[in-house]
Scaffold this active site. Structure first.
Site, PDB file in Angstrom:
ATOM      1  N   ALA A  84      37.268  30.013  -5.928  1.00 50.16           N
ATOM      2  CA  ALA A  84      37.183  30.146  -4.464  1.00 50.16           C
ATOM      3  C   ALA A  84      36.665  28.843  -3.862  1.00 50.16           C
ATOM      4  CB  ALA A  84      36.246  31.293  -4.091  1.00 50.16           C
ATOM      5  N   GLU A  86      37.264  26.133  -0.072  1.00 54.17           N
ATOM      6  CA  GLU A  86      38.107  25.525   0.953  1.00 54.17           C
ATOM      7  C   GLU A  86      38.771  24.349   0.240  1.00 54.17           C
ATOM      8  OE1 GLU A  86      38.922  26.352   3.950  1.00 54.17           O
ATOM      9  OE2 GLU A  86      37.566  28.046   4.224  1.00 54.17           O
ATOM     10  N   THR A 132      38.351  19.442  -9.157  1.00 53.97           N
ATOM     11  CA  THR A 132      39.491  18.597  -8.794  1.00 53.97           C
ATOM     12  C   THR A 132      39.306  17.159  -9.263  1.00 53.97           C
ATOM     13  OG1 THR A 132      40.633  17.654  -6.881  1.00 53.97           O
ATOM     14  CG2 THR A 132      38.346  18.257  -6.555  1.00 53.97           C
ATOM     15  N   ASP A 133      40.423  16.462  -9.435  1.00 50.97           N
ATOM     16  CA  ASP A 133      40.346  15.026  -9.776  1.00 50.97           C
ATOM     17  C   ASP A 133      39.832  14.195  -8.604  1.00 50.97           C
ATOM     18  OD1 ASP A 133      42.593  15.169  -8.134  1.00 50.97           O
ATOM     19  OD2 ASP A 133      43.958  14.176  -9.532  1.00 50.97           O
ATOM     20  N   GLU A 134      39.831  14.785  -7.394  1.00 49.98           N
ATOM     21  CA  GLU A 134      39.442  13.998  -6.210  1.00 49.98           C
ATOM     22  C   GLU A 134      37.980  13.580  -6.245  1.00 49.98           C
ATOM     23  OE1 GLU A 134      40.827  15.230  -2.422  1.00 49.98           O
ATOM     24  OE2 GLU A 134      42.744  15.917  -3.198  1.00 49.98           O
ATOM     25  N   TYR A 157      36.041  17.173   1.710  1.00 49.40           N
ATOM     26  CA  TYR A 157      36.460  18.128   0.665  1.00 49.40           C
ATOM     27  C   TYR A 157      35.976  17.670  -0.705  1.00 49.40           C
ATOM     28  CZ  TYR A 157      39.474  20.072  -2.988  1.00 49.40           C
ATOM     29  OH  TYR A 157      39.929  20.631  -4.153  1.00 49.40           O
ATOM     30  N   LYS A 161      33.227  19.311  -3.333  1.00 49.68           N
ATOM     31  CA  LYS A 161      33.556  19.720  -4.713  1.00 49.68           C
ATOM     32  C   LYS A 161      32.655  18.957  -5.702  1.00 49.68           C
ATOM     33  CE  LYS A 161      36.379  22.130  -6.077  1.00 49.68           C
ATOM     34  NZ  LYS A 161      36.419  23.604  -6.319  1.00 49.68           N
ATOM     35  N   LEU A 197      51.622  19.343   0.866  1.00 48.79           N
ATOM     36  CA  LEU A 197      52.845  18.526   0.933  1.00 48.79           C
ATOM     37  C   LEU A 197      54.128  19.257   0.498  1.00 48.79           C
ATOM     38  CD1 LEU A 197      53.947  15.556   1.439  1.00 48.79           C
ATOM     39  CD2 LEU A 197      53.804  15.305  -1.023  1.00 48.79           C
ATOM     40  N   PRO A 212      56.693  15.052   7.873  1.00 49.39           N
ATOM     41  CA  PRO A 212      55.681  14.065   8.298  1.00 49.39           C
ATOM     42  C   PRO A 212      55.018  13.343   7.126  1.00 49.39           C
ATOM     43  CG  PRO A 212      54.790  16.302   8.438  1.00 49.39           C
ATOM     44  CD  PRO A 212      56.184  16.436   7.929  1.00 49.39           C
TER      45      PRO A 212
HETATM   46  P1  NAD Z   1      43.593  27.950  -1.947  1.00 48.00           P
HETATM   47  O1  NAD Z   1      43.072  27.361  -0.681  1.00 48.00           O
HETATM   48  O2  NAD Z   1      45.027  28.284  -2.063  1.00 48.00           O
HETATM   49  O3  NAD Z   1      42.793  29.289  -2.301  1.00 48.00           O
HETATM   50  C1  NAD Z   1      41.413  29.397  -2.139  1.00 48.00           C
HETATM   51  C2  NAD Z   1      41.036  30.868  -2.212  1.00 48.00           C
HETATM   52  O4  NAD Z   1      39.618  30.972  -2.066  1.00 48.00           O
HETATM   53  C3  NAD Z   1      41.671  31.717  -1.097  1.00 48.00           C
HETATM   54  O5  NAD Z   1      42.179  32.916  -1.628  1.00 48.00           O
HETATM   55  C4  NAD Z   1      40.522  31.981  -0.151  1.00 48.00           C
HETATM   56  O6  NAD Z   1      40.634  33.217   0.546  1.00 48.00           O
HETATM   57  C5  NAD Z   1      39.329  31.986  -1.106  1.00 48.00           C
HETATM   58  N1  NAD Z   1      38.081  31.636  -0.419  1.00 48.00           N
HETATM   59  C6  NAD Z   1      37.856  30.589   0.412  1.00 48.00           C
HETATM   60  N2  NAD Z   1      36.601  30.634   0.880  1.00 48.00           N
HETATM   61  C7  NAD Z   1      36.014  31.713   0.314  1.00 48.00           C
HETATM   62  C8  NAD Z   1      34.720  32.280   0.403  1.00 48.00           C
HETATM   63  N3  NAD Z   1      33.784  31.752   1.183  1.00 48.00           N
HETATM   64  N4  NAD Z   1      34.450  33.378  -0.331  1.00 48.00           N
HETATM   65  C9  NAD Z   1      35.394  33.937  -1.126  1.00 48.00           C
HETATM   66  N5  NAD Z   1      36.652  33.463  -1.227  1.00 48.00           N
HETATM   67  C10 NAD Z   1      36.952  32.354  -0.517  1.00 48.00           C
HETATM   68  O7  NAD Z   1      43.121  26.933  -3.070  1.00 48.00           O
HETATM   69  P2  NAD Z   1      43.844  26.521  -4.436  1.00 48.00           P
HETATM   70  O8  NAD Z   1      44.742  25.397  -4.156  1.00 48.00           O
HETATM   71  O9  NAD Z   1      44.353  27.723  -5.113  1.00 48.00           O
HETATM   72  O10 NAD Z   1      42.586  25.943  -5.237  1.00 48.00           O
HETATM   73  C11 NAD Z   1      41.777  26.789  -6.042  1.00 48.00           C
HETATM   74  C12 NAD Z   1      40.687  25.964  -6.683  1.00 48.00           C
HETATM   75  O11 NAD Z   1      41.265  24.940  -7.471  1.00 48.00           O
HETATM   76  C13 NAD Z   1      39.778  25.265  -5.673  1.00 48.00           C
HETATM   77  O12 NAD Z   1      38.465  25.294  -6.181  1.00 48.00           O
HETATM   78  C14 NAD Z   1      40.297  23.832  -5.628  1.00 48.00           C
HETATM   79  O13 NAD Z   1      39.263  22.929  -5.305  1.00 48.00           O
HETATM   80  C15 NAD Z   1      40.763  23.668  -7.059  1.00 48.00           C
HETATM   81  N6  NAD Z   1      41.871  22.704  -7.258  1.00 48.00           N
HETATM   82  C16 NAD Z   1      43.010  22.795  -6.515  1.00 48.00           C
HETATM   83  C17 NAD Z   1      44.064  21.924  -6.771  1.00 48.00           C
HETATM   84  C18 NAD Z   1      45.359  21.986  -6.004  1.00 48.00           C
HETATM   85  O14 NAD Z   1      46.210  21.111  -6.170  1.00 48.00           O
HETATM   86  N7  NAD Z   1      45.594  22.989  -5.173  1.00 48.00           N
HETATM   87  C19 NAD Z   1      43.927  20.955  -7.768  1.00 48.00           C
HETATM   88  C20 NAD Z   1      42.728  20.893  -8.484  1.00 48.00           C
HETATM   89  C21 NAD Z   1      41.715  21.778  -8.240  1.00 48.00           C
HETATM   90  O1  DAU Z   2      44.239  16.150  -6.477  1.00 46.15           O
HETATM   91  C1  DAU Z   2      43.925  17.503  -6.406  1.00 46.15           C
HETATM   92  C2  DAU Z   2      43.920  17.957  -4.969  1.00 46.15           C
HETATM   93  O2  DAU Z   2      45.276  18.021  -4.553  1.00 46.15           O
HETATM   94  C3  DAU Z   2      43.246  19.307  -4.780  1.00 46.15           C
HETATM   95  O3  DAU Z   2      41.895  19.200  -5.119  1.00 46.15           O
HETATM   96  C4  DAU Z   2      43.390  19.779  -3.327  1.00 46.15           C
HETATM   97  O4  DAU Z   2      42.850  21.077  -3.201  1.00 46.15           O
HETATM   98  C5  DAU Z   2      44.859  19.815  -2.983  1.00 46.15           C
HETATM   99  O5  DAU Z   2      45.030  20.186  -1.638  1.00 46.15           O
HETATM  100  C6  DAU Z   2      45.500  18.458  -3.242  1.00 46.15           C
HETATM  101  O6  DAU Z   2      45.011  17.469  -2.292  1.00 46.15           O
HETATM  102  P1  DAU Z   2      45.972  16.379  -1.621  1.00 46.15           P
HETATM  103  O7  DAU Z   2      45.327  15.912  -0.390  1.00 46.15           O
HETATM  104  O8  DAU Z   2      46.382  15.363  -2.612  1.00 46.15           O
HETATM  105  O9  DAU Z   2      47.267  17.336  -1.320  1.00 46.15           O
HETATM  106  P2  DAU Z   2      48.223  17.409  -0.064  1.00 46.15           P
HETATM  107  O10 DAU Z   2      49.365  18.290  -0.466  1.00 46.15           O
HETATM  108  O11 DAU Z   2      47.505  17.745   1.185  1.00 46.15           O
HETATM  109  O12 DAU Z   2      48.768  15.922   0.063  1.00 46.15           O
HETATM  110  C7  DAU Z   2      49.469  15.283  -1.003  1.00 46.15           C
HETATM  111  C8  DAU Z   2      49.807  13.885  -0.565  1.00 46.15           C
HETATM  112  O13 DAU Z   2      50.795  13.962   0.481  1.00 46.15           O
HETATM  113  C9  DAU Z   2      48.642  13.116   0.031  1.00 46.15           C
HETATM  114  O14 DAU Z   2      48.779  11.752  -0.301  1.00 46.15           O
HETATM  115  C10 DAU Z   2      48.819  13.304   1.540  1.00 46.15           C
HETATM  116  C11 DAU Z   2      50.321  13.369   1.695  1.00 46.15           C
HETATM  117  N1  DAU Z   2      50.810  14.193   2.806  1.00 46.15           N
HETATM  118  C12 DAU Z   2      50.351  15.482   2.897  1.00 46.15           C
HETATM  119  C13 DAU Z   2      50.788  16.316   3.914  1.00 46.15           C
HETATM  120  C14 DAU Z   2      50.262  17.722   4.040  1.00 46.15           C
HETATM  121  C15 DAU Z   2      51.750  13.708   3.697  1.00 46.15           C
HETATM  122  O15 DAU Z   2      52.200  12.531   3.589  1.00 46.15           O
HETATM  123  N2  DAU Z   2      52.177  14.523   4.694  1.00 46.15           N
HETATM  124  C16 DAU Z   2      51.718  15.795   4.858  1.00 46.15           C
HETATM  125  O16 DAU Z   2      52.145  16.490   5.833  1.00 46.15           O
END
Ligand code: NAD
Ligand code: DAU
Length: 351
Positions: A84, A86, A132-134, A157, A161, A197, A212
């Site tokens: 869980a 943001e 996350t790698d971020e 963000y 994390k 994205l 965009p």
């Molecule tokens: P997501 O935003 O799709 O899902 C997050 C979930 O957490 C949602 O279901 C939301 O309702 C719940 N949530 C948010 N705030 C909450 C709260 N206060 N209490 C209880 N539940 C809550 O996110 P995701 O992309 O599935 O990412 C999941 C995890 O993996 C996160 O910790 C994120 O940092 C990590 N992560 C994501 C990515 C990626 O590319 N998406 C990559 C690496 C790590």
């Molecule tokens: O690296 C792991 C992370 O990847 C996770 O921890 C985050 O939860 C996840 O959201 C993701 O973060 P990014 O910022 O890399 O993902 P996003 O899809 O928002 O953007 C990917 C790349 O594309 C980034 O360089 C920004 C760019 N982008 C994104 C959007 C939404 C655009 O150029 N246009 C866009 O409209």
């Protein structure tokens, strides 16, 4: 039941794939999915397993310490897989406090509840923190993030994390909390909320809206199919060493603009459009503030120790992802119209 596991954020993108994998693969585990159902939480992601006998959903907010303590007392969890959060960088730039609250305080609440529940016997318990790698910051043209790379988060963000990762390690060091952390690169795949994205651009191509691209489009990400992330989480939860960090990545770097061009080409083929049609939608726009230039993961450790490796190539994964969105128009329509929010009421309020 052999074990009771808490999975947080299980209604989100990655969490729903982890919940499905665990519910189906481990019928002897009782899986409790805890989720606040923020805008990113969607129980329609889990329709196929919602009636499984080993699955329970609990609507709860991890920032509510009392509720979290009550749930730990009720279920006596043996393990936690904490997803869980943001998760959207752009939203963190607009409203950092929501990220500090959920990602930092929410994680602290879970750690405190686990510590209290497990204090007399930590044997066999595990707090798995999904990160996350971020947290490692931004790379230049060369090099990779290793587990030993110093933290250097650049957005609200990633800073939130990073703070949560530090808390988990501090609880391990101070209170002997058995933990593992994984830091993963960008995921893509089915059920991805269409503000990130790949799903945003799939949706915009379908509806002929502009694509965009931020800045010069030469930002680089390392993409991993979400089901391979879920597989890695399963392997680390069961086989990872206590107190260790594992990086997870796709061995798959793409500059955004090259990825977008591949997406446009594949979408043109699948939609039966003239080659080049979707590329005309590309629109360069103002950059994201503080935009990290490049992420790239060295996932050698998890590969060597646990034998994990991505199971699909990017071209296969992207094709499967596009097919999923084209076949699940209703899911996408519910998300874009906000109707998915009604699902919880229909499904759970009268139970
Ligand atoms: P997501 O935003 O799709 O899902 C997050 C979930 O957490 C949602 O279901 C939301 O309702 C719940 N949530 C948010 N705030 C909450 C709260 N206060 N209490 C209880 N539940 C809550 O996110 P995701 O992309 O599935 O990412 C999941 C995890 O993996 C996160 O910790 C994120 O940092 C990590 N992560 C994501 C990515 C990626 O590319 N998406 C990559 C690496 C790590
Ligand atoms: O690296 C792991 C992370 O990847 C996770 O921890 C985050 O939860 C996840 O959201 C993701 O973060 P990014 O910022 O890399 O993902 P996003 O899809 O928002 O953007 C990917 C790349 O594309 C980034 O360089 C920004 C760019 N982008 C994104 C959007 C939404 C655009 O150029 N246009 C866009 O409209």
């Amino acid at each position: 039941m052999k074990k009771t596991l808490l999975i947080t954020g299980g209604a989100g993108f990655i969490g729903s794939h982890v919940v499905r994998l665990f519910v189906n693969k481990y019928p002897e585990y009782r899986i409790i999915n805890l989720d606040a159902l923020t805008y990113a939480g969607n129980l329609e992601n889990l329709k196929d397993i919602q009636d499984s006998p080993n699955y329970t959903f609990e609507k709860a907010d991890i920032t509510d310490a009392n509720r979290i303590n009550e749930l730990f007392a009720q279920y006596s969890f043996d393990g936690v897989i904490h997803l869980a959060a943001e998760s959207h960088v752009d939203r963190s730039i607009i409203d950092p406090n929501a990220f500090i609250s959920t990602n930092v305080m929410g994680t602290a609440n879970l750690l405190n509840a686990a510590r209290t529940t497990w204090k007399d016997n930590m044997e066999g318990k595990r707090f798995y923190h999904v990160s996350t790698d971020e947290v490692y910051g931004s790379l230049g043209e060369e090099g990779f993030f290793l587990e030993t790379t110093p933290y250097d988060p650049q957005s609200p963000y990633s800073a939130s994390k990073a703070a949560s990762d530090h808390l988990v390690r501090a609880y391990g060091n101070t209170y002997h909390m058995p933990f593992v952390i994984t830091n993963c690169s960008n995921n893509y795949g089915p059920n991805h909320f269409p503000e990130k994205l790949i799903p945003l651009f799939i949706n915009n191509i379908c509806t002929n809206k502009p694509l965009p691209v931020y800045g010069d489009g030469k930002y680089t990400r390392d993409w991993l199919y979400v089901i391979d992330h879920a597989r890695a989480i399963d392997m680390v939860f069961h086989g990872g060493r206590d107190g260790e960090t594992y990086n997870i990545g796709g061995f798959n770097e793409w500059q955004n603009i090259e990825l977008v061009k591949l997406l446009c080409k594949t979408m043109d083929e699948k939609l039966g459009r003239e080659p080049g049609t979707s590329e005309k939608l590309i629109a360069y726009i103002k950059d994201r503030p503080g935009h990290d230039r490049r992420y790239a993961i060295d996932a050698t450790k998890i590969n060597k120790e646990l034998g994990w490796y991505p199971s699909v190539t990017f071209e296969e994964g992207l094709s499967k992802t596009i097919d999923w969105y084209l076949e699940n128009e209703e899911w996408l329509n519910h998300v874009t119209s906000g109707d998915y929010k009604k699902y919880y009421d229909t499904q759970y309020t009268h139970r």
